[in-house]
Scaffold this motif. Structure first.
Motif, PDB file in Angstrom:
ATOM      1  N   ARG A 174       0.829  -1.206   0.000  1.00 42.04           N
ATOM      2  CA  ARG A 174       0.000   0.000   0.000  1.00 42.04           C
ATOM      3  C   ARG A 174       0.862   1.254   0.000  1.00 42.04           C
ATOM      4  O   ARG A 174       0.751   2.113  -0.871  1.00 42.04           O
ATOM      5  CB  ARG A 174      -0.939  -0.011   1.207  1.00 42.04           C
ATOM      6  CG  ARG A 174      -1.984   1.089   1.201  1.00 42.04           C
ATOM      7  CD  ARG A 174      -3.086   0.801   2.181  1.00 42.04           C
ATOM      8  NE  ARG A 174      -2.601   0.753   3.548  1.00 42.04           N
ATOM      9  CZ  ARG A 174      -2.968   1.615   4.502  1.00 42.04           C
ATOM     10  NH1 ARG A 174      -3.803   2.589   4.214  1.00 42.04           N
ATOM     11  NH2 ARG A 174      -2.506   1.504   5.730  1.00 42.04           N
ATOM     12  N   ARG A 175       1.749   1.394   1.014  1.00 37.69           N
ATOM     13  CA  ARG A 175       2.649   2.542   1.067  1.00 37.69           C
ATOM     14  C   ARG A 175       4.099   2.142   0.809  1.00 37.69           C
ATOM     15  O   ARG A 175       4.941   2.987   0.539  1.00 37.69           O
ATOM     16  CB  ARG A 175       2.509   3.245   2.432  1.00 37.69           C
ATOM     17  CG  ARG A 175       1.204   3.999   2.586  1.00 37.69           C
ATOM     18  CD  ARG A 175       1.038   4.575   3.984  1.00 37.69           C
ATOM     19  NE  ARG A 175       0.675   3.546   4.950  1.00 37.69           N
ATOM     20  CZ  ARG A 175       0.461   3.776   6.246  1.00 37.69           C
ATOM     21  NH1 ARG A 175       0.595   5.007   6.717  1.00 37.69           N
ATOM     22  NH2 ARG A 175       0.106   2.801   7.059  1.00 37.69           N
ATOM     23  N   SER A 176       4.382   0.847   0.940  1.00 42.05           N
ATOM     24  CA  SER A 176       5.712   0.288   0.650  1.00 42.05           C
ATOM     25  C   SER A 176       6.831   1.060   1.357  1.00 42.05           C
ATOM     26  O   SER A 176       7.793   1.532   0.742  1.00 42.05           O
ATOM     27  CB  SER A 176       5.969   0.253  -0.858  1.00 42.05           C
ATOM     28  OG  SER A 176       5.052  -0.606  -1.488  1.00 42.05           O
ATOM     29  N   LYS A 177       6.707   1.183   2.673  1.00 37.78           N
ATOM     30  CA  LYS A 177       7.742   1.845   3.455  1.00 37.78           C
ATOM     31  C   LYS A 177       7.622   1.419   4.915  1.00 37.78           C
ATOM     32  O   LYS A 177       6.625   0.821   5.325  1.00 37.78           O
ATOM     33  CB  LYS A 177       7.612   3.361   3.357  1.00 37.78           C
ATOM     34  CG  LYS A 177       6.368   3.927   4.024  1.00 37.78           C
ATOM     35  CD  LYS A 177       6.352   5.453   3.951  1.00 37.78           C
ATOM     36  CE  LYS A 177       5.162   6.041   4.705  1.00 37.78           C
ATOM     37  NZ  LYS A 177       5.170   7.530   4.652  1.00 37.78           N
ATOM     38  N   LYS A 178       8.681   1.722   5.692  1.00 33.68           N
ATOM     39  CA  LYS A 178       8.653   1.455   7.124  1.00 33.68           C
ATOM     40  C   LYS A 178       7.776   2.493   7.809  1.00 33.68           C
ATOM     41  O   LYS A 178       8.023   3.696   7.693  1.00 33.68           O
ATOM     42  CB  LYS A 178      10.061   1.499   7.713  1.00 33.68           C
ATOM     43  CG  LYS A 178      10.984   0.382   7.235  1.00 33.68           C
ATOM     44  CD  LYS A 178      12.375   0.553   7.831  1.00 33.68           C
ATOM     45  CE  LYS A 178      13.316  -0.541   7.356  1.00 33.68           C
ATOM     46  NZ  LYS A 178      14.698  -0.363   7.882  1.00 33.68           N
ATOM     47  N   ILE A 179       6.768   2.023   8.517  1.00 39.51           N
ATOM     48  CA  ILE A 179       5.923   2.921   9.289  1.00 39.51           C
ATOM     49  C   ILE A 179       6.570   3.203  10.642  1.00 39.51           C
ATOM     50  O   ILE A 179       6.541   4.317  11.148  1.00 39.51           O
ATOM     51  CB  ILE A 179       4.518   2.333   9.472  1.00 39.51           C
ATOM     52  CG1 ILE A 179       3.906   1.993   8.110  1.00 39.51           C
ATOM     53  CG2 ILE A 179       3.614   3.300  10.234  1.00 39.51           C
ATOM     54  CD1 ILE A 179       3.826   3.165   7.153  1.00 39.51           C
ATOM     55  N   PHE A 180       7.161   2.165  11.227  1.00 40.22           N
ATOM     56  CA  PHE A 180       7.941   2.299  12.457  1.00 40.22           C
ATOM     57  C   PHE A 180       9.280   1.611  12.212  1.00 40.22           C
ATOM     58  O   PHE A 180       9.320   0.449  11.826  1.00 40.22           O
ATOM     59  CB  PHE A 180       7.217   1.662  13.646  1.00 40.22           C
ATOM     60  CG  PHE A 180       5.899   2.314  13.967  1.00 40.22           C
ATOM     61  CD1 PHE A 180       5.847   3.499  14.683  1.00 40.22           C
ATOM     62  CD2 PHE A 180       4.711   1.745  13.547  1.00 40.22           C
ATOM     63  CE1 PHE A 180       4.632   4.106  14.973  1.00 40.22           C
ATOM     64  CE2 PHE A 180       3.492   2.334  13.824  1.00 40.22           C
ATOM     65  CZ  PHE A 180       3.454   3.529  14.537  1.00 40.22           C
ATOM     66  N   ASP A 181      10.357   2.352  12.426  1.00 38.75           N
ATOM     67  CA  ASP A 181      11.702   1.840  12.158  1.00 38.75           C
ATOM     68  C   ASP A 181      12.389   1.472  13.469  1.00 38.75           C
ATOM     69  O   ASP A 181      12.013   1.949  14.543  1.00 38.75           O
ATOM     70  CB  ASP A 181      12.516   2.893  11.415  1.00 38.75           C
ATOM     71  CG  ASP A 181      13.730   2.294  10.704  1.00 38.75           C
ATOM     72  OD1 ASP A 181      13.923   1.066  10.803  1.00 38.75           O
ATOM     73  OD2 ASP A 181      14.470   3.058  10.070  1.00 38.75           O
ATOM     74  N   PHE A 182      13.398   0.622  13.364  1.00 33.47           N
ATOM     75  CA  PHE A 182      14.231   0.266  14.515  1.00 33.47           C
ATOM     76  C   PHE A 182      15.655   0.126  14.008  1.00 33.47           C
ATOM     77  O   PHE A 182      15.885  -0.530  12.978  1.00 33.47           O
ATOM     78  CB  PHE A 182      13.756  -1.041  15.150  1.00 33.47           C
ATOM     79  CG  PHE A 182      14.468  -1.391  16.432  1.00 33.47           C
ATOM     80  CD1 PHE A 182      14.281  -0.629  17.570  1.00 33.47           C
ATOM     81  CD2 PHE A 182      15.333  -2.472  16.497  1.00 33.47           C
ATOM     82  CE1 PHE A 182      14.943  -0.935  18.757  1.00 33.47           C
ATOM     83  CE2 PHE A 182      15.995  -2.785  17.670  1.00 33.47           C
ATOM     84  CZ  PHE A 182      15.800  -2.017  18.802  1.00 33.47           C
ATOM     85  N   PRO A 183      16.653   0.735  14.694  1.00 36.62           N
ATOM     86  CA  PRO A 183      18.025   0.736  14.181  1.00 36.62           C
ATOM     87  C   PRO A 183      18.595  -0.667  13.999  1.00 36.62           C
ATOM     88  O   PRO A 183      18.479  -1.520  14.880  1.00 36.62           O
ATOM     89  CB  PRO A 183      18.800   1.510  15.258  1.00 36.62           C
ATOM     90  CG  PRO A 183      17.774   2.333  15.960  1.00 36.62           C
ATOM     91  CD  PRO A 183      16.521   1.513  15.946  1.00 36.62           C
ATOM     92  N   LYS A 184      19.217  -0.885  12.861  1.00 43.18           N
ATOM     93  CA  LYS A 184      19.809  -2.189  12.571  1.00 43.18           C
ATOM     94  C   LYS A 184      20.878  -2.554  13.597  1.00 43.18           C
ATOM     95  O   LYS A 184      20.992  -3.713  14.013  1.00 43.18           O
ATOM     96  CB  LYS A 184      20.426  -2.181  11.169  1.00 43.18           C
ATOM     97  CG  LYS A 184      21.119  -3.486  10.785  1.00 43.18           C
ATOM     98  CD  LYS A 184      21.744  -3.391   9.404  1.00 43.18           C
ATOM     99  CE  LYS A 184      22.459  -4.680   9.046  1.00 43.18           C
ATOM    100  NZ  LYS A 184      23.545  -5.046   9.989  1.00 43.18           N
ATOM    101  N   ALA A 185      21.677  -1.554  14.026  1.00 45.51           N
ATOM    102  CA  ALA A 185      22.743  -1.825  14.991  1.00 45.51           C
ATOM    103  C   ALA A 185      22.183  -2.382  16.294  1.00 45.51           C
ATOM    104  O   ALA A 185      22.780  -3.264  16.923  1.00 45.51           O
ATOM    105  CB  ALA A 185      23.549  -0.557  15.263  1.00 45.51           C
ATOM    106  N   ASP A 186      21.018  -1.873  16.718  1.00 40.11           N
ATOM    107  CA  ASP A 186      20.392  -2.381  17.935  1.00 40.11           C
ATOM    108  C   ASP A 186      19.767  -3.752  17.692  1.00 40.11           C
ATOM    109  O   ASP A 186      19.856  -4.643  18.536  1.00 40.11           O
ATOM    110  CB  ASP A 186      19.326  -1.398  18.425  1.00 40.11           C
ATOM    111  CG  ASP A 186      19.929  -0.107  18.951  1.00 40.11           C
ATOM    112  OD1 ASP A 186      21.140  -0.107  19.244  1.00 40.11           O
ATOM    113  OD2 ASP A 186      19.217   0.889  19.057  1.00 40.11           O
ATOM    114  N   ALA A 187      19.133  -3.914  16.530  1.00 39.44           N
ATOM    115  CA  ALA A 187      18.520  -5.207  16.211  1.00 39.44           C
ATOM    116  C   ALA A 187      19.563  -6.314  16.159  1.00 39.44           C
ATOM    117  O   ALA A 187      19.306  -7.447  16.574  1.00 39.44           O
ATOM    118  CB  ALA A 187      17.776  -5.119  14.885  1.00 39.44           C
ATOM    119  N   ASP A 188      20.762  -5.979  15.677  1.00 37.23           N
ATOM    120  CA  ASP A 188      21.824  -6.984  15.589  1.00 37.23           C
ATOM    121  C   ASP A 188      22.232  -7.504  16.959  1.00 37.23           C
ATOM    122  O   ASP A 188      22.759  -8.621  17.077  1.00 37.23           O
ATOM    123  CB  ASP A 188      23.046  -6.395  14.876  1.00 37.23           C
ATOM    124  CG  ASP A 188      22.818  -6.196  13.386  1.00 37.23           C
ATOM    125  OD1 ASP A 188      21.856  -6.782  12.852  1.00 37.23           O
ATOM    126  OD2 ASP A 188      23.598  -5.449  12.754  1.00 37.23           O
TER     127      ASP A 188
END
Length: 321
Positions: free
Chosen positions: A225-239
């Motif tokens: 529908r919008r093809s984007k992140k609505i809520f993001d989370f930093p990759k460095a933290d996710a790792d």
């Protein structure tokens, strides 16, 4: 002309004392960089190199090391003379975020706030939770035959190679306001837990995807529908949170336009989206492109509004590549 040797790495007090007695052709000046170290003639070295910098010394009367040398002043290499005063400082590592799950009792893990966020042996401890998966078959789910099956008590999606289309599995009921606990595992490109979606086929499912994949863990992606992140989370933290190719936990809460996501007990999304779909099936995605094997188990839901008749496509026994 007799050449004088200046040991540039001696402690400042020693140099000053020597200067007072022998009066060599340089003087100590506060705050002025050593013209030899910074003349461009000598590579900059740290304390572990062959030369040692004393940035509060300069050569009086000389513009650079070349002129100093012409005047008979040389800087000696100090490979073996390492004054204790020049011992390099210890490297201080920045503090790392504390992403350790909380275990309030044997077998329990806190994956979210309050009693509803606590899970024991894979099952929420609070009342009002219902299992969406019996661990044996795919009753209650719509799917494409050939891509989804039950393996060792988990729903497993496997494309068995690269495909140009997505392949979804959907719940046969629609859910609006709810909380969801689910264990997920992924080996491959990308997958996700889809919520409040509006699927039209097993390739097209617009709406929220609680994402799984490199650079997407912990995020909410709006598919198609919008093809984007609505809520993001930093990759460095996710790792620091994600256990690659192993089981991870998502705790999802949708109430009205507000969504809250926890990944392995860490809040990764929390906010409102005025354009959010407010109801739809729950689904799991096998993304188009490279092969992905995605697994889901311990799927429990607590409905905060009554479920409604499912709007997902019925099971397709003729899968499309």
């Amino acid at each position: 002309m007799k050449t004088k040797i200046i040991l540039a790495a001696l402690p400042l007090t020693t140099l000053l004392a020597t200067s007072a007695q022998a009066k060599p052709p340089f003087a100590a000046k506060e705050g002025i960089k050593c013209t030899y170290c910074h003349s461009g003639q000598q590579p900059k070295r740290n304390y572990r190199g062959d030369y040692y910098k004393l940035h509060n010394l300069t050569f009086e009367g000389f513009d650079d090391a070349a002129e100093a040398k012409k005047a008979g002043v040389e800087i000696a290499p100090l490979a073996e003379l390492v004054p204790k005063s020049l011992t390099p400082p210890k490297k201080v590592e920045p503090p790392k975020p504390k992403y350790n799950p909380v275990y309030p009792a044997p077998g329990t893990v806190v994956f979210g706030e309050g009693p509803d966020g606590i899970v024991k042996d894979g099952k929420p401890v609070a009342k009002g939770w219902k299992s969406l998966f019996n661990g044996k078959d795919l009753k209650g789910w719509n799917l494409e035959k050939g891509y989804w099956s039950v393996v060792d008590g988990a729903i497993v999606g496997d494309k068995k190679g690269s495909t140009p289309k997505h392949h979804y599995l959907f719940s046969d009921m629609d859910y609006s306001d709810f909380e969801l606990h689910i264990d997920v595992k992924m080996d491959g490109y990308n997958s996700g837990v889809c919520t409040r979606i509006k699927p039209t086929s097993f390739d097209d499912a617009p709406g929220y995807q609680v994402d799984m994949g490199e650079g997407y863990w912990g995020c909410i992606w709006d598919e198609r529908r919008r093809s984007k992140k609505i809520f993001d989370f930093p990759k460095a933290d996710a790792d620091q949170i994600v256990k690659q190719k192993d089981w991870n936990h998502y705790y999802i809460r949708h109430v009205g336009t507000h969504s809250t996501i926890y990944l392995n007990g860490v809040k990764t999304a929390d906010g409102d989206d005025a354009e959010a779909f407010l109801s739809g099936p729950i689904g799991f995605q096998l993304c188009h492109g490279g092969n992905t094997i995605a697994s889901f188990k311990n799927i429990y839901i607590k409905t905060l509004a009554k479920p409604t008749k499912g709007t997902a496509p019925k099971s397709d026994m003729n899968p499309k590549p």
